[in-house]
Design a protein around this motif. Sequence first.
Motif, PDB file in Angstrom:
ATOM      1  N   THR A 181     -15.198 -65.987  21.235  1.00  0.00           N
ATOM      2  CA  THR A 181     -15.919 -64.725  21.456  1.00  0.00           C
ATOM      3  C   THR A 181     -16.148 -64.462  22.943  1.00  0.00           C
ATOM      4  O   THR A 181     -17.027 -63.686  23.302  1.00  0.00           O
ATOM      5  CB  THR A 181     -17.271 -64.744  20.722  1.00  0.00           C
ATOM      6  N   HIS A 182     -15.395 -65.125  23.798  1.00  0.00           N
ATOM      7  CA  HIS A 182     -15.491 -64.880  25.235  1.00  0.00           C
ATOM      8  C   HIS A 182     -15.214 -63.396  25.510  1.00  0.00           C
ATOM      9  O   HIS A 182     -14.250 -62.829  24.981  1.00  0.00           O
ATOM     10  CB  HIS A 182     -14.469 -65.752  25.970  1.00  0.00           C
ATOM     11  N   PRO A 183     -16.045 -62.719  26.305  1.00  0.00           N
ATOM     12  CA  PRO A 183     -15.869 -61.270  26.517  1.00  0.00           C
ATOM     13  C   PRO A 183     -14.499 -60.892  27.075  1.00  0.00           C
ATOM     14  O   PRO A 183     -13.941 -59.851  26.704  1.00  0.00           O
ATOM     15  CB  PRO A 183     -16.993 -60.905  27.491  1.00  0.00           C
ATOM     16  N   VAL A 184     -13.937 -61.726  27.937  1.00  0.00           N
ATOM     17  CA  VAL A 184     -12.611 -61.428  28.481  1.00  0.00           C
ATOM     18  C   VAL A 184     -11.556 -61.536  27.387  1.00  0.00           C
ATOM     19  O   VAL A 184     -10.620 -60.726  27.327  1.00  0.00           O
ATOM     20  CB  VAL A 184     -12.283 -62.374  29.657  1.00  0.00           C
ATOM     21  N   ARG A 185     -11.706 -62.525  26.500  1.00  0.00           N
ATOM     22  CA  ARG A 185     -10.749 -62.669  25.401  1.00  0.00           C
ATOM     23  C   ARG A 185     -10.794 -61.454  24.481  1.00  0.00           C
ATOM     24  O   ARG A 185      -9.751 -60.952  24.040  1.00  0.00           O
ATOM     25  CB  ARG A 185     -11.065 -63.942  24.605  1.00  0.00           C
ATOM     26  N   ILE A 186     -11.989 -60.965  24.190  1.00  0.00           N
ATOM     27  CA  ILE A 186     -12.127 -59.781  23.335  1.00  0.00           C
ATOM     28  C   ILE A 186     -11.504 -58.564  24.014  1.00  0.00           C
ATOM     29  O   ILE A 186     -10.808 -57.763  23.378  1.00  0.00           O
ATOM     30  CB  ILE A 186     -13.619 -59.517  23.031  1.00  0.00           C
ATOM     31  N   ALA A 187     -11.729 -58.435  25.326  1.00  0.00           N
ATOM     32  CA  ALA A 187     -11.156 -57.308  26.068  1.00  0.00           C
ATOM     33  C   ALA A 187      -9.631 -57.377  26.102  1.00  0.00           C
ATOM     34  O   ALA A 187      -8.950 -56.335  26.035  1.00  0.00           O
ATOM     35  CB  ALA A 187     -11.722 -57.282  27.480  1.00  0.00           C
ATOM     36  N   LEU A 188      -9.074 -58.577  26.205  1.00  0.00           N
ATOM     37  CA  LEU A 188      -7.614 -58.724  26.180  1.00  0.00           C
ATOM     38  C   LEU A 188      -7.039 -58.302  24.833  1.00  0.00           C
ATOM     39  O   LEU A 188      -5.945 -57.719  24.765  1.00  0.00           O
ATOM     40  CB  LEU A 188      -7.232 -60.171  26.486  1.00  0.00           C
ATOM     41  N   LEU A 189      -7.774 -58.579  23.750  1.00  0.00           N
ATOM     42  CA  LEU A 189      -7.335 -58.125  22.422  1.00  0.00           C
ATOM     43  C   LEU A 189      -7.408 -56.607  22.317  1.00  0.00           C
ATOM     44  O   LEU A 189      -6.532 -55.974  21.711  1.00  0.00           O
ATOM     45  CB  LEU A 189      -8.192 -58.783  21.338  1.00  0.00           C
ATOM     46  N   LEU A 190      -8.431 -56.005  22.920  1.00  0.00           N
ATOM     47  CA  LEU A 190      -8.520 -54.545  22.942  1.00  0.00           C
ATOM     48  C   LEU A 190      -7.386 -53.946  23.763  1.00  0.00           C
ATOM     49  O   LEU A 190      -6.892 -52.850  23.473  1.00  0.00           O
ATOM     50  CB  LEU A 190      -9.864 -54.110  23.533  1.00  0.00           C
TER      51      LEU A 190
ATOM     52  N   LEU B  81      -8.111 -49.482  18.849  1.00  0.00           N
ATOM     53  CA  LEU B  81      -9.494 -49.956  18.761  1.00  0.00           C
ATOM     54  C   LEU B  81     -10.325 -49.402  19.917  1.00  0.00           C
ATOM     55  O   LEU B  81     -11.483 -49.023  19.733  1.00  0.00           O
ATOM     56  CB  LEU B  81      -9.535 -51.483  18.777  1.00  0.00           C
ATOM     57  N   LEU B  82      -9.740 -49.368  21.097  1.00  0.00           N
ATOM     58  CA  LEU B  82     -10.460 -48.866  22.273  1.00  0.00           C
ATOM     59  C   LEU B  82     -10.729 -47.373  22.150  1.00  0.00           C
ATOM     60  O   LEU B  82     -11.787 -46.885  22.559  1.00  0.00           O
ATOM     61  CB  LEU B  82      -9.638 -49.162  23.532  1.00  0.00           C
ATOM     62  N   GLN B  83      -9.808 -46.644  21.560  1.00  0.00           N
ATOM     63  CA  GLN B  83      -9.990 -45.195  21.389  1.00  0.00           C
ATOM     64  C   GLN B  83     -11.073 -44.871  20.358  1.00  0.00           C
ATOM     65  O   GLN B  83     -11.735 -43.827  20.450  1.00  0.00           O
ATOM     66  CB  GLN B  83      -8.665 -44.553  20.972  1.00  0.00           C
ATOM     67  N   ASN B  84     -11.257 -45.756  19.382  1.00  0.00           N
ATOM     68  CA  ASN B  84     -12.273 -45.543  18.332  1.00  0.00           C
ATOM     69  C   ASN B  84     -13.381 -46.593  18.431  1.00  0.00           C
ATOM     70  O   ASN B  84     -13.897 -47.058  17.416  1.00  0.00           O
ATOM     71  CB  ASN B  84     -11.612 -45.626  16.951  1.00  0.00           C
ATOM     72  N   ILE B  85     -13.745 -46.939  19.644  1.00  0.00           N
ATOM     73  CA  ILE B  85     -14.644 -48.073  19.841  1.00  0.00           C
ATOM     74  C   ILE B  85     -16.043 -47.820  19.287  1.00  0.00           C
ATOM     75  O   ILE B  85     -16.736 -48.750  18.860  1.00  0.00           O
ATOM     76  CB  ILE B  85     -14.710 -48.441  21.339  1.00  0.00           C
ATOM     77  N   SER B  86     -16.474 -46.579  19.244  1.00  0.00           N
ATOM     78  CA  SER B  86     -17.814 -46.288  18.704  1.00  0.00           C
ATOM     79  C   SER B  86     -17.882 -46.608  17.211  1.00  0.00           C
ATOM     80  O   SER B  86     -18.880 -47.158  16.720  1.00  0.00           O
ATOM     81  CB  SER B  86     -18.178 -44.816  18.943  1.00  0.00           C
TER      82      SER B  86
END
Length: 450
Positions: free
Chosen positions: A212-221, A227-232
């Motif tokens: 759950t490292h924030p950078v790892r989650i961002a790399l998946l996004l 997912l990034l376009q519908n992040i809300s």
Amino acid sequence: EKIDFIKMVTDTKITEMEKNEEEKDLKEPLEGGELAATDAKEGEKPAEIIHDHPIFRIVEDGDLETIQNLIEVEGLNIELEDQHGMTPLMHSCWKGTLAVTEYLLKQGADPNGGNHEHHYTCLHFAGLAGKAEVCRMLLEAGAKSYHTNTVNRTAASMAAFVGNHDCVSIINNFVAKEDVWYYTRKQPLESEPKLPVSLAKPLYRIVMGMNTHPVRIALLLREEPALLQNISKVTKVLELMSDKEYKNRRDVNEVLSLKFHILQFIFKNIELEKEKDEKKSGEKKTPFIDRWIKSMLIGRESDGYAVYQENFLRQGIKEFPYPELQLFKMLVTNFSHCMNYGDGQTAAEYINGAFNGQKGFKDFENCDTCGEEKAMKKCATCKSVDYCNQTCQKFHWFMHKKFCANLATTYKESKERQDKREKEETEKKSNEENAKGSDSIEVSTEPASS
């Protein structure tokens, strides 16, 4: 006549005693703790118990063809139990034979079945044997992770006890697909589902992840722009999933509740920063998600430690809405013991350890960018920082380049000292062997006494 009467009464009592003994024998437990078939509950089919059937040995040998013949041709009961209440699937899980386990599950074997004398389940045996893929198979087939044995330990607890942390990670982080796909269906009084169907698969990949490292989650996004376009929408779904795990009346899952909260906290921050970025005018040469990743890697001037990321994750734990959970209290205690950043584990390591099980020792290195375990690559210059791939190295270079030269010098000096120490130890050992050899020669050349 008196003698005949006494004999008749005696015979009657003997007959009654023999009858009582027979009834008692029927109700006594068989070897291994199972009740006889005559004592089965009304309306339930009693388990078929055969103490020494060849299938148990064949399953342990992994002979799939013979197993198929026994079940499909000869019609052998797939839920057959041995004297300990173990089914063929239990034996297969203990041995870790993937092909046999997969076949038995496809034939309808119950992953929660069996009547083991100490209440062990298939998942218990797979966890104790360290068979991570078997654990995954069982969970996907419907195995329940909350079942306990006679010492009140779950499969994850027993796997952690013997040091099988890969199994602990899979059991603790498992999420049924239905838990995500549920939100893709329109519910009463809703005009549209909470989650588009196209986002279910990438979101499931994230919630099933063990990092759950924030950078790892961002790399998946970064890999899943939808997912990034519908992040809300994704943020809202994660919040609902966290609440659902906590409010489950049958079994409160602390791990998943806190995990979904951390993911929701990261997604929410990305959403807020994205909205701010869109309001800013001017040309943006670098994509937003790349800039967010670098913001998480900014470190202090003295050693490059990511202070902002540390504070960010600690704030995420602080905002968890259910502080009465033991997992939350454990993390807060760990953070309070590590107030000097850089002296102990990072917040990301503490959080991942809470989800995947604490390890007594670590024989691998984590990626300095995304926190992924077993990072196999190092910086070619300094040999002091670890990465899982070239992408992580490129993201981290803007910070690492400030310290790479100094780290390279330190590494070189350390390497020279180590080589010198090893050389001295080798020479010392060689001298000792030579001295021992010369002593033995002197002893052998002495004249024998007459």
